[in-house]
Scaffold this motif. Structure first.
Motif, short mmCIF file in Angstrom:
data_model
loop_
_atom_site.label_atom_id
_atom_site.label_comp_id
_atom_site.label_asym_id
_atom_site.label_seq_id
_atom_site.Cartn_x
_atom_site.Cartn_y
_atom_site.Cartn_z
N ALA A 1 0.74 -1.30 0.05
CA ALA A 1 0.05 0.00 0.05
C ALA A 1 0.70 1.50 0.07
O ALA A 1 0.59 2.37 -0.73
CB ALA A 1 -0.90 0.06 1.39
N ARG A 2 1.86 1.27 0.83
CA ARG A 2 2.81 2.61 0.73
C ARG A 2 3.53 2.45 -0.63
O ARG A 2 3.73 3.93 -1.12
CB ARG A 2 4.21 2.13 1.63
CG ARG A 2 5.07 3.38 1.79
CD ARG A 2 6.13 2.90 2.66
NE ARG A 2 7.01 3.90 2.66
CZ ARG A 2 8.39 3.62 2.73
NH1 ARG A 2 8.83 2.48 3.18
NH2 ARG A 2 9.46 4.31 2.40
N ALA B 62 4.71 -1.23 8.51
CA ALA B 62 5.25 -0.89 7.24
C ALA B 62 4.85 0.22 6.18
O ALA B 62 5.41 0.57 5.37
CB ALA B 62 4.90 -2.36 6.45
N PHE B 63 3.48 0.62 6.41
CA PHE B 63 2.95 1.59 5.47
C PHE B 63 3.59 2.80 5.78
O PHE B 63 4.14 3.57 4.99
CB PHE B 63 1.43 1.54 5.81
CG PHE B 63 0.81 2.65 5.03
CD1 PHE B 63 0.55 2.45 3.80
CD2 PHE B 63 0.14 3.96 5.55
CE1 PHE B 63 -0.02 3.33 3.01
CE2 PHE B 63 -0.38 4.85 4.92
CZ PHE B 63 -0.59 4.33 3.53
N THR B 64 3.85 3.19 7.19
CA THR B 64 4.57 4.64 7.36
C THR B 64 5.95 4.27 7.61
O THR B 64 6.49 3.25 7.97
CB THR B 64 3.88 5.26 8.73
OG1 THR B 64 4.13 4.20 9.79
CG2 THR B 64 2.27 5.39 8.57
N THR B 65 6.76 5.68 7.49
CA THR B 65 8.25 5.36 7.72
C THR B 65 8.93 6.65 8.15
O THR B 65 8.98 7.35 7.44
CB THR B 65 8.73 4.75 6.51
OG1 THR B 65 10.36 4.69 6.67
CG2 THR B 65 8.44 5.80 5.05
N PHE B 66 9.52 6.33 9.29
CA PHE B 66 10.29 7.85 9.85
C PHE B 66 11.57 7.60 9.19
O PHE B 66 12.14 8.75 8.91
CB PHE B 66 10.18 7.53 11.22
CG PHE B 66 10.95 8.80 11.76
CD1 PHE B 66 10.27 9.97 12.12
CD2 PHE B 66 12.32 8.51 12.03
CE1 PHE B 66 11.07 11.05 12.45
CE2 PHE B 66 12.94 9.81 12.64
CZ PHE B 66 12.36 10.85 12.90
N SER B 67 12.18 6.57 9.00
CA SER B 67 13.54 6.53 8.27
C SER B 67 13.60 7.21 7.00
O SER B 67 14.53 7.89 6.50
CB SER B 67 14.02 5.21 8.43
OG SER B 67 13.03 4.24 7.61
N THR B 68 12.43 6.92 6.13
CA THR B 68 12.40 7.55 4.83
C THR B 68 12.41 9.00 4.85
O THR B 68 12.89 10.13 4.26
CB THR B 68 11.11 6.84 3.81
OG1 THR B 68 11.72 5.47 3.83
CG2 THR B 68 11.13 7.54 2.59
N PHE B 69 11.43 9.53 5.85
CA PHE B 69 11.22 10.95 6.10
C PHE B 69 12.49 11.75 6.58
O PHE B 69 13.06 12.53 6.14
CB PHE B 69 10.19 11.07 7.36
CG PHE B 69 10.30 12.50 7.95
CD1 PHE B 69 10.01 13.27 7.42
CD2 PHE B 69 10.73 12.54 9.34
CE1 PHE B 69 9.77 14.73 8.14
CE2 PHE B 69 10.81 13.56 9.92
CZ PHE B 69 10.38 14.81 9.18
N ALA B 70 13.26 10.89 7.38
CA ALA B 70 14.34 11.55 7.84
C ALA B 70 15.62 11.49 6.70
O ALA B 70 16.39 12.60 6.36
CB ALA B 70 15.15 10.63 8.98
#
Length: 125
Positions: free
Chosen positions: A17-18, A75-83
């Protein structure tokens, strides 16, 4: 073993979904990390909604919570990608976009959680 399968199945679907939502966002923006923003805000909303149901009703079983909250939304959200994307903006000298990404992501994430809690309490509890 059942717990791992529930989390894994939810994680598989959440990752798919992400990828889909992020792909849709590419049609609107290539410079600003809109896809990551969208999945994190949507994930915040649904986590606030789900955890309100879990804590204030018995409508969500522990198995469903594992599948949705830890598996799918994890799995849908991600802090690492945001950072990483924010750092890439900084390295590219796009300081305003980096600042905007941090402010918008955190603000809308918190609003998403609050909105999810409100929707759950208003319409389901």
């Amino acid at each position: 073993m059942k717990t791992y399968l529930l989390v894994g199945a939810g994680g598989f679907l959440g990752a798919m979904a992400r990828y889909w939502v992020s792909g849709l966002a590419l049609h609107f923006s290539t410079r600003f990390p809109l896809g990551t923003l969208l999945v994190n805000v949507l994930g915040s909303f649904f986590l606030g909604f789900l955890m309100t149901l879990v804590s204030e009703t018995l409508l969500v079983s522990p198995e469903t919570r594992l599948f949705l909250a830890i598996g799918f939304l994890g799995a849908f959200t991600t802090f690492s990608t945001f950072a990483y994307e924010t750092n890439s903006l900084l390295e590219g000298g796009q300081f305003f976009l980096a600042f905007l990404n941090v402010v918008i992501s955190l603000s809308l994430g918190l609003i998403g959680v609050r909105l999810g809690i409100w929707v759950a309490k208003t319409f389901l509890i």
